[in-house]
Design a protein around this motif. Structure first.
Motif, short mmCIF file in Angstrom:
data_model
loop_
_atom_site.label_atom_id
_atom_site.label_comp_id
_atom_site.label_asym_id
_atom_site.label_seq_id
_atom_site.Cartn_x
_atom_site.Cartn_y
_atom_site.Cartn_z
N MET A 46 8.26 -9.16 -15.75
CA MET A 46 7.62 -9.38 -14.48
C MET A 46 8.10 -8.32 -13.51
SD MET A 46 7.06 -12.78 -12.40
CE MET A 46 8.36 -13.29 -11.38
N ARG A 47 7.13 -7.69 -12.80
CA ARG A 47 7.50 -6.66 -11.84
C ARG A 47 7.71 -7.26 -10.47
NH1 ARG A 47 3.13 -2.07 -12.15
NH2 ARG A 47 4.07 -1.77 -10.12
N ARG A 48 8.69 -6.74 -9.81
CA ARG A 48 8.94 -7.19 -8.44
C ARG A 48 8.36 -6.16 -7.48
NH1 ARG A 48 14.83 -9.86 -7.77
NH2 ARG A 48 14.35 -11.65 -9.03
N HIS A 49 7.74 -6.65 -6.46
CA HIS A 49 7.22 -5.78 -5.42
C HIS A 49 8.27 -5.62 -4.35
CE1 HIS A 49 3.19 -5.76 -7.07
NE2 HIS A 49 3.31 -7.07 -7.26
N THR A 50 8.51 -4.40 -4.00
CA THR A 50 9.50 -4.17 -2.96
C THR A 50 8.83 -3.58 -1.75
OG1 THR A 50 9.96 -1.96 -3.80
CG2 THR A 50 11.34 -3.75 -4.63
N THR A 51 9.36 -3.87 -0.63
CA THR A 51 8.87 -3.33 0.63
C THR A 51 9.65 -2.07 0.94
OG1 THR A 51 8.44 -5.57 1.39
CG2 THR A 51 8.50 -3.84 3.07
N PRO A 52 8.94 -0.97 1.26
CA PRO A 52 9.67 0.27 1.56
C PRO A 52 10.50 0.09 2.83
CG PRO A 52 7.32 0.53 2.06
CD PRO A 52 7.50 -0.81 1.42
N PRO A 53 11.58 0.83 2.95
CA PRO A 53 12.38 0.73 4.16
C PRO A 53 11.54 1.11 5.38
CG PRO A 53 13.45 2.13 2.50
CD PRO A 53 12.11 1.76 1.99
N LEU A 54 11.89 0.57 6.54
CA LEU A 54 11.14 0.83 7.76
C LEU A 54 11.09 2.31 8.10
CD1 LEU A 54 12.20 -2.14 10.05
CD2 LEU A 54 10.04 -1.79 8.87
N SER A 55 12.10 3.05 7.73
CA SER A 55 12.11 4.47 8.06
C SER A 55 11.00 5.23 7.33
CB SER A 55 13.47 5.09 7.73
OG SER A 55 13.70 4.96 6.33
N GLU A 56 10.46 4.67 6.23
CA GLU A 56 9.41 5.34 5.48
C GLU A 56 8.02 4.87 5.87
OE1 GLU A 56 10.00 5.09 1.30
OE2 GLU A 56 12.11 5.66 1.44
N SER A 57 7.91 3.81 6.64
CA SER A 57 6.58 3.31 6.98
C SER A 57 6.00 4.11 8.15
CB SER A 57 6.65 1.82 7.35
OG SER A 57 7.43 1.65 8.49
N VAL A 58 4.68 4.13 8.19
CA VAL A 58 3.97 4.86 9.22
C VAL A 58 3.70 3.91 10.38
CG1 VAL A 58 1.86 6.11 9.75
CG2 VAL A 58 2.92 6.32 7.49
N PRO A 59 4.02 4.31 11.61
CA PRO A 59 3.76 3.41 12.74
C PRO A 59 2.26 3.30 13.01
CG PRO A 59 4.54 5.53 13.52
CD PRO A 59 4.63 5.55 12.03
N VAL A 60 1.85 2.12 13.40
CA VAL A 60 0.45 1.89 13.75
C VAL A 60 0.27 2.32 15.20
CG1 VAL A 60 -1.34 0.16 14.04
CG2 VAL A 60 0.26 0.00 12.13
N GLN A 61 -0.77 3.12 15.42
CA GLN A 61 -1.03 3.59 16.78
C GLN A 61 -2.43 3.15 17.15
OE1 GLN A 61 -0.97 7.82 17.18
NE2 GLN A 61 -0.84 7.75 19.38
N LEU A 62 -2.58 2.39 18.23
CA LEU A 62 -3.85 1.91 18.71
C LEU A 62 -3.84 2.04 20.22
CD1 LEU A 62 -6.56 0.38 18.01
CD2 LEU A 62 -5.30 -1.70 18.57
N ARG A 63 -4.70 2.86 20.73
CA ARG A 63 -4.77 3.05 22.18
C ARG A 63 -5.70 2.01 22.78
NH1 ARG A 63 -4.98 9.47 21.77
NH2 ARG A 63 -2.80 9.74 21.21
N THR A 64 -5.42 1.65 24.02
CA THR A 64 -6.24 0.69 24.75
C THR A 64 -6.89 1.37 25.93
OG1 THR A 64 -4.80 -1.14 24.10
CG2 THR A 64 -6.25 -1.50 26.00
N VAL A 65 -8.22 1.26 25.99
CA VAL A 65 -8.99 1.82 27.10
C VAL A 65 -9.61 0.65 27.84
CG1 VAL A 65 -10.95 3.26 27.74
CG2 VAL A 65 -9.51 3.91 25.80
N ILE A 66 -9.38 0.60 29.16
CA ILE A 66 -9.96 -0.45 29.98
C ILE A 66 -10.94 0.20 30.95
CG2 ILE A 66 -9.53 -2.27 31.68
CD1 ILE A 66 -6.79 -2.67 30.35
N LEU A 67 -12.19 -0.29 30.92
CA LEU A 67 -13.25 0.22 31.79
C LEU A 67 -13.63 -0.89 32.76
CD1 LEU A 67 -15.45 1.72 28.93
CD2 LEU A 67 -13.78 2.93 30.31
N ASP A 68 -13.33 -0.69 34.04
CA ASP A 68 -13.70 -1.65 35.07
C ASP A 68 -14.96 -1.13 35.76
OD1 ASP A 68 -11.59 -3.58 34.88
OD2 ASP A 68 -10.23 -2.07 35.71
N ILE A 69 -16.08 -1.83 35.55
CA ILE A 69 -17.36 -1.41 36.11
C ILE A 69 -17.49 -1.98 37.52
CG2 ILE A 69 -19.86 -1.36 35.74
CD1 ILE A 69 -18.25 -0.15 33.39
N HIS A 70 -17.84 -1.10 38.46
CA HIS A 70 -18.01 -1.50 39.86
C HIS A 70 -19.48 -1.81 40.14
CE1 HIS A 70 -13.90 -0.20 40.42
NE2 HIS A 70 -14.21 0.99 39.91
#
Length: 173
Positions: free
Chosen positions: A1-25
């Motif tokens: 049986m194979r065990r799944h391992t989680t890579p160390p945090l230093s090897e993971s890619v950070p998630v980047q999601l920008r937030t745009v807020i549009l206030d309509i006048h």
């Protein structure tokens, strides 16, 4: 049986999601913030409006390289949120060697011929699926040469004389 391992945090890619807020006048203009910081229109330009939306999104997403969360707050109090994904990165096309390009000759164009008669000499004849026009010959015949890609899936072509009203239907099969 194979065990799944989680890579160390230093090897993971950070998630980047920008937030745009549009206030309509109420006047149709809008205020824009990107990740909480005000985003102003270029100096000397009109205030942001709905027509500026693509320009704002392209800027906020680094030309769609980064996903963006867009919140629109309407003047009437309604609001909605949309997630715009980043485009997948395009792989650069490797240049072909000159010797390889010389060996490959393009295939000669293959055309589908459709002909008919009864047309007024020289009249404009429409080829329906209307992908082109042709002229009738001095004896009232016509011939259309069509790219097979234009007629993919079509079973018939109609030749229509613009002056005579002559209609000729031909099967492509």
């Amino acid at each position: 049986m194979r065990r799944h391992t989680t890579p160390p945090l230093s090897e993971s890619v950070p998630v980047q999601l920008r937030t745009v807020i549009l206030d309509i006048h109420p006047d149709g203009s809008m205020s824009v913030t990107i990740d909480g910081a005000p985003h102003l229109p270029p100096e000397g330009a009109d205030p942001w409006s709905r027509a500026s939306f693509p320009q704002i999104i392209d800027h906020a997403s680094d030309d769609r390289a980064v996903p963006v969360r867009v919140e629109v707050h309407e003047a009437d109090g309604t609001s909605f949120t949309e997630l715009l994904p980043a485009r997948p990165p395009r792989r650069p096309v490797a240049p072909e060697s000159a010797s390889k390009r010389k060996k490959e000759k393009p295939a000669p164009p293959a055309l589908v011929e459709v002909s008919g008669d009864g047309f007024v000499p020289g009249e404009d004849v429409a080829c329906c699926l209307i992908v082109s026009h042709t002229d009738a010959a001095p004896d009232g015949t016509t011939r259309a040469l069509l790219d097979p890609a234009q007629v993919t899936g079509a079973g018939e072509v109609v030749l229509l004389g613009r002056i005579s009203g002559t209609v000729v239907t031909r099967s492509l099969r």
